[in-house]
Scaffold this motif. Structure first.
Motif, PDB file in Angstrom:
ATOM      1  N   CYS A 384       0.818  -1.211   0.000  1.00  0.00           N
ATOM      2  CA  CYS A 384       0.000   0.000   0.000  1.00  0.00           C
ATOM      3  C   CYS A 384       0.854   1.265   0.000  1.00  0.00           C
ATOM      4  CB  CYS A 384      -0.933   0.005   1.212  1.00  0.00           C
ATOM      5  SG  CYS A 384      -2.335  -1.120   1.064  1.00  0.00           S
ATOM      6  N   GLU A 385       2.104   1.155   0.345  1.00  0.00           N
ATOM      7  CA  GLU A 385       2.983   2.321   0.298  1.00  0.00           C
ATOM      8  C   GLU A 385       3.254   2.764  -1.136  1.00  0.00           C
ATOM      9  OE1 GLU A 385       6.068   2.563   3.843  1.00  0.00           O
ATOM     10  OE2 GLU A 385       6.265   0.623   2.815  1.00  0.00           O
ATOM     11  N   TYR A 386       2.989   1.880  -2.098  1.00  0.00           N
ATOM     12  CA  TYR A 386       3.360   2.170  -3.484  1.00  0.00           C
ATOM     13  C   TYR A 386       2.172   2.210  -4.426  1.00  0.00           C
ATOM     14  CZ  TYR A 386       7.869   0.868  -1.520  1.00  0.00           C
ATOM     15  OH  TYR A 386       8.994   0.796  -0.724  1.00  0.00           O
ATOM     16  N   ILE A 387       0.973   2.062  -3.920  1.00  0.00           N
ATOM     17  CA  ILE A 387      -0.217   2.178  -4.765  1.00  0.00           C
ATOM     18  C   ILE A 387      -1.106   3.265  -4.183  1.00  0.00           C
ATOM     19  CG2 ILE A 387      -0.153  -0.196  -5.623  1.00  0.00           C
ATOM     20  CD1 ILE A 387      -2.179  -0.960  -3.530  1.00  0.00           C
ATOM     21  N   ASP A 388      -1.729   4.022  -5.050  1.00  0.00           N
ATOM     22  CA  ASP A 388      -2.540   5.163  -4.639  1.00  0.00           C
ATOM     23  C   ASP A 388      -4.014   4.877  -4.876  1.00  0.00           C
ATOM     24  OD1 ASP A 388      -0.227   6.576  -4.021  1.00  0.00           O
ATOM     25  OD2 ASP A 388      -0.059   7.381  -6.066  1.00  0.00           O
ATOM     26  N   ASP A 389      -4.807   5.067  -3.821  1.00  0.00           N
ATOM     27  CA  ASP A 389      -6.277   4.997  -3.913  1.00  0.00           C
ATOM     28  C   ASP A 389      -6.756   3.709  -4.567  1.00  0.00           C
ATOM     29  OD1 ASP A 389      -6.358   7.525  -2.772  1.00  0.00           O
ATOM     30  OD2 ASP A 389      -6.261   8.508  -4.742  1.00  0.00           O
ATOM     31  N   GLU A 390      -6.086   2.624  -4.272  1.00  0.00           N
ATOM     32  CA  GLU A 390      -6.511   1.328  -4.784  1.00  0.00           C
ATOM     33  C   GLU A 390      -6.650   0.361  -3.625  1.00  0.00           C
ATOM     34  OE1 GLU A 390      -5.003  -0.516  -8.479  1.00  0.00           O
ATOM     35  OE2 GLU A 390      -3.579   1.138  -8.518  1.00  0.00           O
ATOM     36  N   GLU A 391      -7.571  -0.576  -3.778  1.00  0.00           N
ATOM     37  CA  GLU A 391      -7.685  -1.647  -2.798  1.00  0.00           C
ATOM     38  C   GLU A 391      -6.551  -2.627  -3.046  1.00  0.00           C
ATOM     39  OE1 GLU A 391      -9.608  -1.934  -0.264  1.00  0.00           O
ATOM     40  OE2 GLU A 391     -10.741  -0.104  -0.660  1.00  0.00           O
ATOM     41  N   ALA A 395      -5.269  -4.900  -6.364  1.00  0.00           N
ATOM     42  CA  ALA A 395      -4.401  -3.980  -7.105  1.00  0.00           C
ATOM     43  C   ALA A 395      -3.613  -4.720  -8.188  1.00  0.00           C
ATOM     44  CB  ALA A 395      -3.435  -3.289  -6.141  1.00  0.00           C
ATOM     45  N   ASN A 396      -3.301  -3.975  -9.231  1.00  0.00           N
ATOM     46  CA  ASN A 396      -2.496  -4.529 -10.332  1.00  0.00           C
ATOM     47  C   ASN A 396      -1.020  -4.337  -9.990  1.00  0.00           C
ATOM     48  OD1 ASN A 396      -1.410  -5.432 -12.700  1.00  0.00           O
ATOM     49  ND2 ASN A 396      -2.406  -3.911 -14.016  1.00  0.00           N
ATOM     50  N   ILE A 397      -0.377  -5.406  -9.590  1.00  0.00           N
ATOM     51  CA  ILE A 397       1.005  -5.333  -9.110  1.00  0.00           C
ATOM     52  C   ILE A 397       1.981  -5.034 -10.241  1.00  0.00           C
ATOM     53  CG2 ILE A 397       2.800  -6.595  -7.846  1.00  0.00           C
ATOM     54  CD1 ILE A 397       0.354  -5.845  -6.228  1.00  0.00           C
ATOM     55  N   SER A 398       1.583  -5.306 -11.453  1.00  0.00           N
ATOM     56  CA  SER A 398       2.502  -5.078 -12.571  1.00  0.00           C
ATOM     57  C   SER A 398       2.840  -3.596 -12.736  1.00  0.00           C
ATOM     58  CB  SER A 398       1.901  -5.622 -13.869  1.00  0.00           C
ATOM     59  OG  SER A 398       0.685  -4.946 -14.180  1.00  0.00           O
ATOM     60  N   ARG A 399       2.032  -2.695 -12.172  1.00  0.00           N
ATOM     61  CA  ARG A 399       2.300  -1.265 -12.288  1.00  0.00           C
ATOM     62  C   ARG A 399       3.234  -0.751 -11.200  1.00  0.00           C
ATOM     63  NH1 ARG A 399      -3.487   1.564 -12.911  1.00  0.00           N
ATOM     64  NH2 ARG A 399      -3.912   0.251 -11.085  1.00  0.00           N
ATOM     65  N   VAL A 400       3.548  -1.621 -10.226  1.00  0.00           N
ATOM     66  CA  VAL A 400       4.456  -1.228  -9.157  1.00  0.00           C
ATOM     67  C   VAL A 400       5.900  -1.389  -9.646  1.00  0.00           C
ATOM     68  CG1 VAL A 400       5.188  -1.681  -6.784  1.00  0.00           C
ATOM     69  CG2 VAL A 400       2.777  -1.943  -7.435  1.00  0.00           C
ATOM     70  N   PRO A 401       6.774  -0.417  -9.443  1.00  0.00           N
ATOM     71  CA  PRO A 401       8.166  -0.528  -9.904  1.00  0.00           C
ATOM     72  C   PRO A 401       8.861  -1.757  -9.318  1.00  0.00           C
ATOM     73  CG  PRO A 401       7.662   1.719  -9.225  1.00  0.00           C
ATOM     74  CD  PRO A 401       6.486   0.888  -8.825  1.00  0.00           C
ATOM     75  N   GLU A 402       9.833  -2.272 -10.067  1.00  0.00           N
ATOM     76  CA  GLU A 402      10.523  -3.490  -9.657  1.00  0.00           C
ATOM     77  C   GLU A 402      11.275  -3.294  -8.349  1.00  0.00           C
ATOM     78  OE1 GLU A 402      11.075  -7.476 -10.118  1.00  0.00           O
ATOM     79  OE2 GLU A 402       9.949  -6.142 -11.458  1.00  0.00           O
ATOM     80  N   ASP A 403      11.904  -2.151  -8.181  1.00  0.00           N
ATOM     81  CA  ASP A 403      12.638  -1.894  -6.938  1.00  0.00           C
ATOM     82  C   ASP A 403      11.689  -1.872  -5.738  1.00  0.00           C
ATOM     83  OD1 ASP A 403      14.953  -1.734  -8.378  1.00  0.00           O
ATOM     84  OD2 ASP A 403      15.018   0.474  -8.433  1.00  0.00           O
ATOM     85  N   ALA A 404      10.519  -1.303  -5.933  1.00  0.00           N
ATOM     86  CA  ALA A 404       9.544  -1.272  -4.848  1.00  0.00           C
ATOM     87  C   ALA A 404       9.091  -2.679  -4.485  1.00  0.00           C
ATOM     88  CB  ALA A 404       8.344  -0.411  -5.243  1.00  0.00           C
ATOM     89  N   LEU A 405       8.875  -3.532  -5.473  1.00  0.00           N
ATOM     90  CA  LEU A 405       8.477  -4.908  -5.200  1.00  0.00           C
ATOM     91  C   LEU A 405       9.563  -5.654  -4.431  1.00  0.00           C
ATOM     92  CD1 LEU A 405       6.641  -6.073  -8.458  1.00  0.00           C
ATOM     93  CD2 LEU A 405       5.652  -5.694  -6.196  1.00  0.00           C
ATOM     94  N   ARG A 406      10.804  -5.396  -4.743  1.00  0.00           N
ATOM     95  CA  ARG A 406      11.912  -6.044  -4.028  1.00  0.00           C
ATOM     96  C   ARG A 406      11.914  -5.604  -2.557  1.00  0.00           C
ATOM     97  NH1 ARG A 406      16.292  -8.233  -6.722  1.00  0.00           N
ATOM     98  NH2 ARG A 406      17.744  -7.341  -5.190  1.00  0.00           N
ATOM     99  N   ASN A 407      11.667  -4.315  -2.340  1.00  0.00           N
ATOM    100  CA  ASN A 407      11.612  -3.826  -0.958  1.00  0.00           C
ATOM    101  C   ASN A 407      10.455  -4.473  -0.186  1.00  0.00           C
ATOM    102  OD1 ASN A 407      13.762  -2.161  -1.627  1.00  0.00           O
ATOM    103  ND2 ASN A 407      12.462  -0.354  -1.937  1.00  0.00           N
ATOM    104  N   VAL A 408       9.289  -4.558  -0.836  1.00  0.00           N
ATOM    105  CA  VAL A 408       8.123  -5.157  -0.194  1.00  0.00           C
ATOM    106  C   VAL A 408       8.373  -6.625   0.118  1.00  0.00           C
ATOM    107  CG1 VAL A 408       5.716  -5.831  -0.564  1.00  0.00           C
ATOM    108  CG2 VAL A 408       6.479  -3.535  -1.185  1.00  0.00           C
ATOM    109  N   GLU A 409       8.981  -7.326  -0.795  1.00  0.00           N
ATOM    110  CA  GLU A 409       9.259  -8.745  -0.586  1.00  0.00           C
ATOM    111  C   GLU A 409      10.183  -8.963   0.609  1.00  0.00           C
ATOM    112  OE1 GLU A 409      11.215 -12.560  -3.010  1.00  0.00           O
ATOM    113  OE2 GLU A 409      10.712 -10.694  -4.070  1.00  0.00           O
ATOM    114  N   ALA A 410      11.254  -8.187   0.686  1.00  0.00           N
ATOM    115  CA  ALA A 410      12.196  -8.335   1.806  1.00  0.00           C
ATOM    116  C   ALA A 410      11.537  -7.953   3.132  1.00  0.00           C
ATOM    117  CB  ALA A 410      13.435  -7.473   1.560  1.00  0.00           C
ATOM    118  N   ASP A 411      10.809  -6.862   3.135  1.00  0.00           N
ATOM    119  CA  ASP A 411      10.136  -6.436   4.373  1.00  0.00           C
ATOM    120  C   ASP A 411       9.128  -7.482   4.838  1.00  0.00           C
ATOM    121  OD1 ASP A 411      11.610  -4.127   4.128  1.00  0.00           O
ATOM    122  OD2 ASP A 411       9.944  -2.917   3.349  1.00  0.00           O
TER     123      ASP A 411
END
Length: 566
Positions: A384-391, A395-411
């Motif tokens: 949710c830190e990387y998507i705006d006004d979406e449930e 949410a469509n994860i493909s629109r989230v940047p790759e670096d952000a996904l890596r951070n989310v995965e590690a966290d």
């Protein structure tokens, strides 16, 4: 002759004394008359002998002289020296008053006969003294039905509105003469006129007329009986203000150089606002340090460490020693919810890596079905830190940047690891942690609701048959995802929330359905209900009530383990 002469002289003496001293000084307490003086004198025969003529007296000149003078109407008083004057007894003197009516010289205030009159005299509301006061007081002493009360209330309110209209300055809006009726004609008894006045439309509550006695009404707690939309809007506005205030408190607490984790836990117990939930979970789980300056370096180090595990272990997923673990993970992930999120290929790959690395690094338990459900709440909150006004659950994860996904995965991996460190005995061989918690839950329910406990036993329903999943999946399969996230807000803020407080939440959750449980009379139907509880429409309020009841149970039983025993 001598007796008649004595009686006349006695009457003349009394009249002369009354003319000299004035009226009212001969009245005894309680409004006593001539008959009362005879009673007070202690002459028992004088009460029943009121019909006697003067010739039938006992020879006492003043005993019946009042009754012989028709011009006084029986109102003259014969004082008896040394007599006692007890309170007027209506049971004794009721018939006497009818026989000898008296017109009092001064008006006497009626005795209060109802709590309504006390309420009216002690409060400042619309019940002004008017022409209908006597009628209202008389009605208040009777047993009234709702229709009579509402009719009277409407009449008083009309008079009150007319008085307001006479004192209203020119140009002021005209308030309605009668309060609006409730939808469906459901007229309810209003405790006070202040409350019924508060139920009028907002126009009458906002009059600029000077406050008078009849206008000093409490308008703070305004309830619009016929205006559900306005009430909902008001409630929504108040709720948004409350949420904004809570968000400011969180931001102020998190902005400091060193976050007070104890204060953060107290603030988080009632729920965490969405914009700060991710950082708050990371702090409360112990993943991030309280010092702000150390957080970037910690995040970078942990993320680097996690992806080092990926490089080192993930390629072994197809090895013979690990292929069974990976196959089970690969089977379980598509069964998770929400499907719209989990079935996206990128999300599936992230979950497979997280679960496989955790299983390899924790050989004492390895991967156990149910652990997979514990990944979802962390992943949803952090994404949710990387998507705006979406449930997040759709949410469509493909629109989230790759670096952000890596951070989310590690966290997600590190926070889930912190959670499982506290409940790992739930997933070791034979799962002793779950076995023990189910037994504790059974004993706790037998103490707090013996009827439900006995009903389950009578139909041969065993706690392990339906509460095993509650403990294994931490209620993620019983509640919608949004409710699970709210529940975990409190778990994160409770000391050992996932390990200990969860027990009391499960007890409160079971008792929550006591009515439905007691209505089921069949083993199969009862077990099906307990395994498919109707929580699809639950929201934050339902979870908050559940947590409040769980806290009450914890307060009563947590520090007193012997309370489990009967």
């Amino acid at each position: 002759m001598r007796r008649d002469h004595g009686q006349r002289r006695g009457q003349e003496a009394v009249l002369e004394a009354r003319q000299q001293q004035g009226p009212g000084q001969w009245d005894f307490p309680g409004g006593s008359d001539g008959t009362a003086s005879a009673y007070n004198a202690g002459d028992p025969g004088s009460i029943s002998g009121l019909e006697k003529s003067s010739g039938e007296g006992s020879g006492t000149p003043l005993q019946y002289s009042c009754l012989e003078n028709p011009t006084d109407g029986g109102a003259c008083i014969q004082h008896v020296y040394g007599a006692q004057h007890p309170p007027f007894d209506p049971l004794v003197h009721g018939t006497l008053l009818k026989a000898t009516p008296k017109v009092p010289t001064t008006p006497v205030k009626a005795k209060r006969v109802s709590t309504f009159q006390e309420f009216e005299s002690n409060t400042s509301d619309a019940w002004d003294a008017g022409e209908d006061d006597d009628e209202l007081l008389a009605m208040a002493a009777e047993s009234l039905n709702t229709a009579v009360v509402m009719e009277t209330a409407h009449r008083v309110l009309r008079n009150h509105s007319q008085q307001q209209g006479r004192s209203r300055p020119p140009g002021a809006p005209e308030p309605p003469a009668e309060p609006p009726e409730a939808p469906g004609g459901d007229l309810r008894l209003v405790k006070s006129v202040s409350e019924s006045h508060a139920s009028c439309p907002e126009g009458s509550a906002s009059d600029a007329a000077p406050l008078q006695r009849s206008q000093s009404l409490p308008h703070a707690a305004t309830v619009v009986l016929g205006g559900a939309p306005e009430s909902s809007a008001l409630s929504s506005s108040a709720l948004s203000e409350r949420e904004a205030s809570r968000l400011d408190k969180f931001k102020h607490l998190l902005a400091g150089p060193n976050t007070d984790l104890e204060e953060l836990r107290k603030l988080s117990w009632s729920g965490i606002p969405k914009p700060v939930r991710a950082i708050t979970w990371k702090l409360l789980s112990g993943y991030l340090p309280a010092n702000v300056d150390r957080r970037p370096a910690t995040l970078q180090r942990k993320q680097k460490e996690y992806f080092a595990f990926i490089d080192h272990y993930y390629d072994s997923r197809n090895d013979e020693v690990h292929q069974d673990t990976y196959r089970q993970i690969h089977i379980d992930i598509p069964r998770m919810s929400p499907e719209a999120l989990i079935l996206q290929p990128k999300v599936t790959e992230i979950f497979e890596r997280i679960l496989f690395i955790w299983a390899i690094r924790h050989p004492a338990s390895g991967y156990v079905q149910g652990i997979n459900d514990l990944v979802t709440p962390f992943f949803v909150v952090f994404i949710c830190e990387y998507i705006d006004d979406e449930e997040a659950d759709s949410a469509n994860i493909s629109r989230v940047p790759e670096d952000a996904l890596r951070n989310v995965e590690a966290d997600t991996y590190w926070c889930m690891s912190r959670l499982l460190d506290g409940i790992q005995d739930n997933y070791t061989f034979a799962q002793p942690g779950i076995q023990m918690k189910v037994k504790m839950l059974e004993e706790l329910v037998s103490r707090i609701d013996e009827q439900v406990h006995r009903h389950l036993g009578q139909h041969e329903v065993r706690y392990l048959q339906f509460t095993f999943r509650w403990m294994n999946n931490l209620l993620t399969r019983e509640l919608p995802l949004r409710c699970t996230v709210r529940l975990w807000d409190t778990y994160q803020s409770e000391p050992e929330g996932f390990a200990n407080f969860h027990l009391y939440v499960c007890a409160a959750f079971l008792v929550r359905w006591r009515k439905e449980i007691l209505e089921e009379r069949d083993f199969q139907e009862l077990l099906l209900f307990l395994q498919n509880l109707p929580t699809a429409h639950w929201g934050d309020e339902d979870v908050s009530l559940l947590l409040a009841e769980a806290y009450r149970l914890k307060f009563a039983f947590a520090d007193a383990p012997n309370h489990y025993k009967k």
